[in-house]
Design a protein around this motif. Structure first.
Motif, PDB file in Angstrom:
ATOM      1  N   TRP A 135       0.814  -1.222   0.000  1.00  0.00           N
ATOM      2  CA  TRP A 135       0.000   0.000   0.000  1.00  0.00           C
ATOM      3  C   TRP A 135       0.848   1.273   0.000  1.00  0.00           C
ATOM      4  O   TRP A 135       0.471   2.261  -0.611  1.00  0.00           O
ATOM      5  N   CYS A 136       2.017   1.228   0.652  1.00  0.00           N
ATOM      6  CA  CYS A 136       2.800   2.460   0.793  1.00  0.00           C
ATOM      7  C   CYS A 136       3.650   2.766  -0.441  1.00  0.00           C
ATOM      8  O   CYS A 136       4.235   3.851  -0.521  1.00  0.00           O
ATOM      9  N   PHE A 168      10.844   3.807   5.267  1.00  0.00           N
ATOM     10  CA  PHE A 168       9.481   3.276   5.186  1.00  0.00           C
ATOM     11  C   PHE A 168       9.182   2.849   3.737  1.00  0.00           C
ATOM     12  O   PHE A 168       8.678   1.754   3.475  1.00  0.00           O
ATOM     13  N   GLU A 169       9.552   3.711   2.797  1.00  0.00           N
ATOM     14  CA  GLU A 169       9.334   3.391   1.381  1.00  0.00           C
ATOM     15  C   GLU A 169      10.245   2.237   0.942  1.00  0.00           C
ATOM     16  O   GLU A 169       9.830   1.351   0.200  1.00  0.00           O
ATOM     17  N   GLY A 210       8.890  -0.949   2.247  1.00  0.00           N
ATOM     18  CA  GLY A 210       7.685  -1.290   1.480  1.00  0.00           C
ATOM     19  C   GLY A 210       8.038  -1.882   0.128  1.00  0.00           C
ATOM     20  O   GLY A 210       7.451  -2.880  -0.313  1.00  0.00           O
ATOM     21  N   SER A 223      12.228   0.286  10.721  1.00  0.00           N
ATOM     22  CA  SER A 223      11.316   1.378  10.373  1.00  0.00           C
ATOM     23  C   SER A 223      10.690   1.988  11.623  1.00  0.00           C
ATOM     24  O   SER A 223      10.590   3.221  11.741  1.00  0.00           O
TER      25      SER A 223
END
Lengths: 196, 341
Positions: free
Chosen positions: B72-73, B118-119, B122, B138
């Motif tokens: 989702w991210c 975070f990205e 992901g 994270s």
């Protein structure tokens, strides 16, 4: 630095930069009315809330996501249920890719992906990608195509591979000692790079 | 009134979690030393994070990828394609990690790193499986955004800032250990349900053998110790029970500074063991356990007796029985020995 030392402590935010008193008051969450805490104490209180909030999010968040019926089943990065190896299964139900033909040559007898000797056959990521692909195929989800493309292009290594998705049931210790699957059921057959 | 009762209950819980108190002598000296160690620890944390993210194999994986199943991210990666998205995210994460390693006191750098990581995490988990190696890093990067800014001299001038700094650094270890407790809690809960149904369960002597056989058959892989363990399943039983104990009570260990190092060492041993047996190394976690646990700024000098008394369950029970014995009037039987006190 010397200017900072001259400032009254409550006009300093927790970053150490000067803020207007009104703004400093807003940032002091949970501060009783009339109380006069230094900015650093207010920042400590804020931090306590952040830490407690993070702990709650990590603990309860995944279960809430799962209970809400989200398709991630609680695995909504960076949240995780951390439910790894929690069940001891004497009977495993999973899915496998059975390859019938590879690079134009028939594979006889057909072999499962993990025993096919492909570059990523031993990858656990590939195993999970196959599980996701099979689940999406069974549920006829809209993005089954995404899973299929990923499995075919990344793990099967390109077009022209004839394979079938198989639902399997097996006992780990029996199979480890040379036994076979309890049951195998073909869900669907595909040729990579072609439509179903 | 209600608030007072709540406060009292909260204090009681924290006191129980904290175990045997550390000696109050030298408290301020210890806090100064902890702050200094925590300050160094943050810098080392970012250096380790830099080491973890600048893995060339990750970049190569992004560049080679022709298909992606984005989380989702990183949905936006569908627009750019995996190679471009991977290159951007990789470059941003590495640059931010370098900035943080050089200037950890800068909040802007820390926030940028948290977002980039975070990205990155992901994207790393967008190949069909969510890899759990990036979760803790994270969360730690997120918590470090709340670290008081400024150099050491500036921080130690205010008690509030010192406490905030130490709390933030402690929260990294606590959130890390919490993930083990969640994992252990699931194992114990599901194990009890399976035991009640008379199925093989997490407490069975053959539990580890089942896990190993399943895991290796799923991937067609082999590991150095798998064959030995599957020939003699009970060999893995003590290690399995010890792992359950370490995992389940990890969060309590986070509240007891004397246990930081032993627990971190135990969890490192667990990861190395699962690498040898199951082929799951979690080497990202080994490094973080080293930085946050073994090098914990809060751990006092080693004292075997005090450490044993701090052990969750066993130490608690011993301390409770000792307290009962001290309170028992003379002549009454002691709960420890059964003899008159």
């Amino acid at each position: 630095m010397s200017a900072r030392r001259l400032l009254p402590a409550r006009t300093l935010s927790w970053s150490g930069t000067r803020v207007k008193p009104a703004l400093a008051n807003q940032s002091n969450l949970g501060r009783p009315r009339g109380a006069c805490y230094p900015g650093s104490v207010a920042s400590y209180r804020l931090l306590v809330r952040v830490v407690v909030g993070t702990a709650l999010a990590l603990t309860i968040g995944p279960s809430v996501v799962r209970a809400a019926g989200h398709r991630s089943k609680g695995e909504m990065f960076p949240l995780s249920r951390w439910a790894m190896f929690n069940r001891v299964d004497s009977e495993v139900d999973d899915y496998g890719i059975r390859i019938r033909s590879l690079a134009g040559q028939t594979v006889s007898p057909p072999v499962y992906f993990e025993n096919a000797g492909l570059e990523l056959s031993q990858s656990v990521t590939a195993y999970h990608a196959i599980q996701k692909f099979a689940e999406r195929t069974l549920k006829q989800e809209a993005d089954v195509g995404t899973s299929r493309t990923l499995v075919e292009q990344r793990y099967l290594g390109g077009p022209g591979v004839e394979y079938e998705l198989v639902a399997r049931r097996w006992d780990p210790l029996v199979r480890w000692n040379g036994g076979s699957f309890k049951s195998e059921r073909v869900i669907a057959s595909f040729v990579s790079g072609a439509s179903q | 009134m209600q608030q007072v009762r709540l406060d009292r209950a909260r204090r009681r819980v924290v006191r129980w979690l904290a175990g045997a108190p550390l000696p109050s002598a030298g408290l301020f000296q210890r806090r100064r030393e902890s702050l200094f160690a925590a300050y160094i620890g943050v810098r080392v944390f970012y250096a380790v994070a830099l080491y973890q993210v600048c893995d060339a194999a990750s970049l190569q994986r992004f560049l080679d990828a022709t298909a992606l199943d984005p989380l989702w991210c990183v949905r936006w990666a569908r627009l750019t394609g995996p190679a471009l998205a991977g290159s951007i995210v990789y470059a941003a994460t590495v640059l931010c990690a370098i900035a943080c390693a050089l200037a950890p006191a800068r909040r802007a750098a820390r926030i940028a790193f948290a977002v980039a990581l975070f990205e990155f995490g992901g994207l790393e988990s967008s190949f069909g499986k969510i890899n759990h190696g990036w979760h803790v890093l994270s969360v730690c990067a997120f918590l470090l955004c709340f670290l008081p800014s400024g150099e050491l001299n500036w921080i130690r001038r205010s008690t509030g800032r010192v406490q905030a700094y130490l709390l933030c650094v402690w929260s990294l270890l606590a959130s890390f250990f919490l993930t083990y407790t969640i994992s252990g809690g699931w194992k114990v809960a599901v194990g009890l349900v399976q035991a009640a149904r008379l199925e093989p369960n997490a407490f069975s002597p053959s539990a580890l053998a089942y896990h190993v056989a399943r895991r290796l058959l799923e991937t067609g892989d082999s590991t150095p110790l798998a064959h030995v363990l599957l020939r003699h399943p009970t060999f893995g039983w003590p290690a399995n029970l010890l792992t359950l104990y370490l995992e389940t009570f990890a969060i309590i260990a986070a509240f007891r500074p004397r246990l930081h190092r032993p627990w971190a060492m135990g969890l490192i041993a667990f990861h190395l063991g699962s690498g040898l047996v199951l082929g799951i190394g979690f080497y990202h976690h080994v490094l973080l356990l080293g930085v946050l646990g073994l090098a914990s700024p809060f751990a006092p000098a080693f004292d075997a007796r005090a450490t044993l008394l701090d052990l969750p369950l066993f130490g608690d029970a011993w301390r409770w029985l000792s307290a009962r014995r001290r309170q028992a009037p003379r002549g009454e039987a002691s709960p420890l020995t059964g003899r008159p006190a």
